[in-house]
Write a protein that holds these residues in place. Structure first.
Motif, PDB file in Angstrom:
ATOM      1  N   ASP A 104       0.830  -1.210   0.000  1.00  0.00           N
ATOM      2  CA  ASP A 104       0.000   0.000   0.000  1.00  0.00           C
ATOM      3  C   ASP A 104       0.868   1.265   0.000  1.00  0.00           C
ATOM      4  OD1 ASP A 104      -2.216  -1.631   0.068  1.00  0.00           O
ATOM      5  OD2 ASP A 104      -2.568  -1.410   2.220  1.00  0.00           O
ATOM      6  N   GLN A 108       1.252   4.271  -2.905  1.00  0.00           N
ATOM      7  CA  GLN A 108       1.144   5.710  -2.659  1.00  0.00           C
ATOM      8  C   GLN A 108       2.393   6.442  -3.142  1.00  0.00           C
ATOM      9  OE1 GLN A 108      -0.041   6.774   1.315  1.00  0.00           O
ATOM     10  NE2 GLN A 108      -2.089   5.957   1.051  1.00  0.00           N
ATOM     11  N   ARG A 125      -4.788  12.417   3.471  1.00  0.00           N
ATOM     12  CA  ARG A 125      -5.656  12.509   4.645  1.00  0.00           C
ATOM     13  C   ARG A 125      -5.202  11.460   5.649  1.00  0.00           C
ATOM     14  NH1 ARG A 125     -10.767  11.831   2.588  1.00  0.00           N
ATOM     15  NH2 ARG A 125     -10.955   9.642   3.212  1.00  0.00           N
ATOM     16  N   GLN A 127      -5.228   8.805   8.514  1.00  0.00           N
ATOM     17  CA  GLN A 127      -6.279   7.872   8.923  1.00  0.00           C
ATOM     18  C   GLN A 127      -6.033   7.230  10.284  1.00  0.00           C
ATOM     19  OE1 GLN A 127      -6.421   5.317   5.287  1.00  0.00           O
ATOM     20  NE2 GLN A 127      -8.542   6.020   5.171  1.00  0.00           N
ATOM     21  N   GLN A 213      -0.837   5.504   8.774  1.00  0.00           N
ATOM     22  CA  GLN A 213      -1.675   5.139   7.629  1.00  0.00           C
ATOM     23  C   GLN A 213      -2.342   6.401   7.096  1.00  0.00           C
ATOM     24  OE1 GLN A 213      -5.006   2.331   8.150  1.00  0.00           O
ATOM     25  NE2 GLN A 213      -4.328   1.365   6.275  1.00  0.00           N
ATOM     26  N   LYS A 214      -2.093   6.671   5.814  1.00  0.00           N
ATOM     27  CA  LYS A 214      -2.642   7.863   5.169  1.00  0.00           C
ATOM     28  C   LYS A 214      -3.372   7.459   3.888  1.00  0.00           C
ATOM     29  CE  LYS A 214       1.483   9.587   4.893  1.00  0.00           C
ATOM     30  NZ  LYS A 214       2.633  10.470   4.568  1.00  0.00           N
ATOM     31  N   LYS A 215      -4.385   8.232   3.557  1.00  0.00           N
ATOM     32  CA  LYS A 215      -5.107   8.005   2.296  1.00  0.00           C
ATOM     33  C   LYS A 215      -4.701   9.099   1.318  1.00  0.00           C
ATOM     34  CE  LYS A 215      -9.766   7.640   0.295  1.00  0.00           C
ATOM     35  NZ  LYS A 215      -9.491   6.399  -0.439  1.00  0.00           N
ATOM     36  N   ILE A 217      -5.289  11.274  -1.951  1.00  0.00           N
ATOM     37  CA  ILE A 217      -6.396  11.767  -2.775  1.00  0.00           C
ATOM     38  C   ILE A 217      -5.790  12.507  -3.964  1.00  0.00           C
ATOM     39  CG2 ILE A 217      -8.468  13.198  -2.827  1.00  0.00           C
ATOM     40  CD1 ILE A 217      -8.463  12.831   0.306  1.00  0.00           C
ATOM     41  N   GLU A 221      -8.292  10.480 -10.200  1.00  0.00           N
ATOM     42  CA  GLU A 221      -8.226   9.374  -9.250  1.00  0.00           C
ATOM     43  C   GLU A 221      -7.467   8.194  -9.851  1.00  0.00           C
ATOM     44  OE1 GLU A 221     -11.245   6.589  -6.550  1.00  0.00           O
ATOM     45  OE2 GLU A 221     -12.040   7.856  -8.154  1.00  0.00           O
ATOM     46  N   LYS A 223      -6.768   4.032  -9.278  1.00  0.00           N
ATOM     47  CA  LYS A 223      -7.140   2.780  -8.613  1.00  0.00           C
ATOM     48  C   LYS A 223      -6.150   1.704  -9.021  1.00  0.00           C
ATOM     49  CE  LYS A 223     -12.121   3.745  -8.393  1.00  0.00           C
ATOM     50  NZ  LYS A 223     -13.479   3.294  -8.816  1.00  0.00           N
TER      51      LYS A 223
END
Length: 345
Positions: A104, A108, A125, A127, A213-215, A217, A221, A223
Motif C-alpha cells: 500500500d 502511494q 488525509r 487515517q 496510515q494515510k489516504k 487523494i 483518481e 485505482k
C-alpha cells in the motif's frame, strides 16, 4: 502377509503426511509471473497505449520436506531461512499484514512520484496508526491484531504516530489507556494497561510496532487492483504505468518492458529480493527490456552479507545464465528509467 505389512504402510503414510503438512523453518522462493500493468492500474480518463509495462513477482511459501528437497535441485528455486523473511516474534499472519502495508505504501509512493513528474495535484488525509506487529508478553497481546487501525487514545484523536507515542509516554507503567481501533469496518474500544519496555529506556508502551496510515487523494483518481501482490517491489513499475496513463506520449512505444524496484517519495529506486527469479519470470513473459535497481551496497551490508552485489549485477548474471536476449537496464531513480524509455526507442 497382508497384516505383516500394514504397520509399515501406516508408518509410510504418517511420514508422507508429515512431509507435506509439517513446515520447516525455511521459505522456498521461486520465479513468479510478469503481470501486465494496464489491467491493474486505472487512472481516471487516462491513456491506454499500445506498449506493455509489466511488474514481476516471486512465489514464496513456507517449506516442507518435499518442497525443500525439490528446491535443492532446481535452478532458481532458493531456500531462505525464516529469520531472513520474518522479523523476530512475527507470525505468518503478521508477515502478510506487513507485506500488504508495504505494498500500500509503495502504491502511494508510486502515485506521488508519477504525479510530481506529470505536474498533477494530490493531497493526503491521515487515517490513524496502523498496527504491524503485536509483541508477545506485552499488554496488547490478545487485544489488538496486526492490521488494526488505531484512531484515538482516551478519546483523543492525533495527526501522526509520533503524537500517539508522545501521549502514551506521558503516562506511567500500570496506568490504563482506552484505545479506539477500526478492525475492518468495525469500531472497537479496548482498555489496555501500560508496561515498561526494557529495551526502550524503561518507557511505557502497549507492545506494538506501528506505522502511519494515510489516504492519498489525487486528481485524477488512481485505482490499483493489486490485492494478490504483496511487498513494495512493484513501486518503480507502478509509477511508470501511472505516468504513462497521465501523459499523451507512450513511454513503452509498443515494447514489452518489465522491471522491479521499490520507489521512495523522492523517486529513488531501491533494492529488492528475488531479482534472479524475477528476471526468469520476465524472460518467460517475452519482455524485451528489464529495469533493475542499481543499488549501492553499504559497507555495513557487505560485512553482514559477504559476496552481496547490486541487483543489477545479479540480474545481468542471471540473464547471461539463461541465455536471454532481454536487455537489462540499471536504474537509480524514476527519472533515469523514464529518460531511458523516452530516448531509447
Amino acid at each position: 502377509m497382508k497384516n505383516k505389512w500394514m504397520p509399515l504402510a501406516y508408518v509410510f503414510l504418517l511420514l508422507l503426511i508429515g512431509a507435506v503438512f509439517i513446515d520447516l523453518p525455511y521459505y522456498v522462493m521461486k520465479p513468479g509471473d510478469a503481470h501486465e500493468l494496464k489491467p491493474i492500474v486505472e487512472v481516471a480518463g487516462g491513456e491506454k497505449d499500445a506498449g506493455t509495462l509489466m511488474l514481476t513477482t516471486i512465489k514464496m511459501g513456507e517449506a516442507n520436506v518435499i518442497s525443500y528437497a525439490v528446491a535443492s535441485v532446481r535452478d532458481y528455486e532458493e531456500i531462505v531461512p525464516v529469520e531472513e523473511v520474518r522479523s523476530p516474534h512475527e507470525s505468518n499472519e503478521e508477515y502478510n499484514v506487513r507485506q500488504q502495508y508495504l505494498m500500500d505504501s509503495s502504491q502511494q509512493n508510486a502515485i506521488t512520484v508519477a504525479f510530481d513528474a506529470a505536474k498533477r495535484p494530490y493531497t493526503f488525509r491521515y487515517q490513524g496508526v496502523y498496527v504491524l506487529n503485536v509483541f508477545p508478553g506485552m499488554p496488547a497481546e490478545g487485544v489488538l491484531e496486526a492490521g488494526d487501525r488505531i484512531v484515538a487514545v482516551d478519546g483523543k484523536e492525533f495527526r501522526s504516530s509520533r503524537q500517539f507515542i508522545d501521549y502514551i509516554q506521558t503516562k506511567q507503567p500500570g496506568e490504563e489507556v482506552t484505545i479506539t481501533v477500526m478492525r475492518e469496518k468495525e469500531k472497537i474500544e479496548k482498555n489496555i494497561p501500560l508496561k515498561k519496555f526494557g529495551n526502550n529506556n524503561e518507557k511505557p508502551g502497549i507492545g506494538i510496532s506501528l506505522a502511519d496510515q494515510k489516504k492519498l487523494i489525487s486528481t485524477p483518481e488512481v485505482k490499483l487492483k493489486a490485492e494478490s501482490i504483496g511487498g513494495p517491489s512493484a513501486g518503480l513499475m507502478f509509477s511508470l504505468e501511472i505516468y504513462n496513463q497521465l501523459v499523451e506520449e507512450d513511454i513503452a512505444e509498443g515494447r514489452k518492458i518489465a522491471g522491479t524496484g521499490t520507489i521512495d517519495p523522492g523517486g529513488k529506486v531501491g533494492r529488492i529480493g528475488g531479482i534472479a527469479q524475477k528476471v526468469v519470470a520476465a524472460d518467460k513473459a517475452g519482455a524485451e527490456i528489464f529495469l533493475a535497481p542499481n543499488d549501492e551496497i553499504s559497507p555495513e551490508l557487505k560485512k553482514q552479507v559477504p559476496g552481496i552485489v547490486p541487483n543489477y549485477q545479479e540480474a545481468v548474471k542471471t540473464a547471461k545464465d539463461i541465455g536471454t536476449d532481454m536487455k537489462i537496464v540499471p536504474v537509480h531513480t524514476f527519472g533515469e528509467a523514464l529518460d531511458y524509455l523516452l530516448t531509447r526507442k
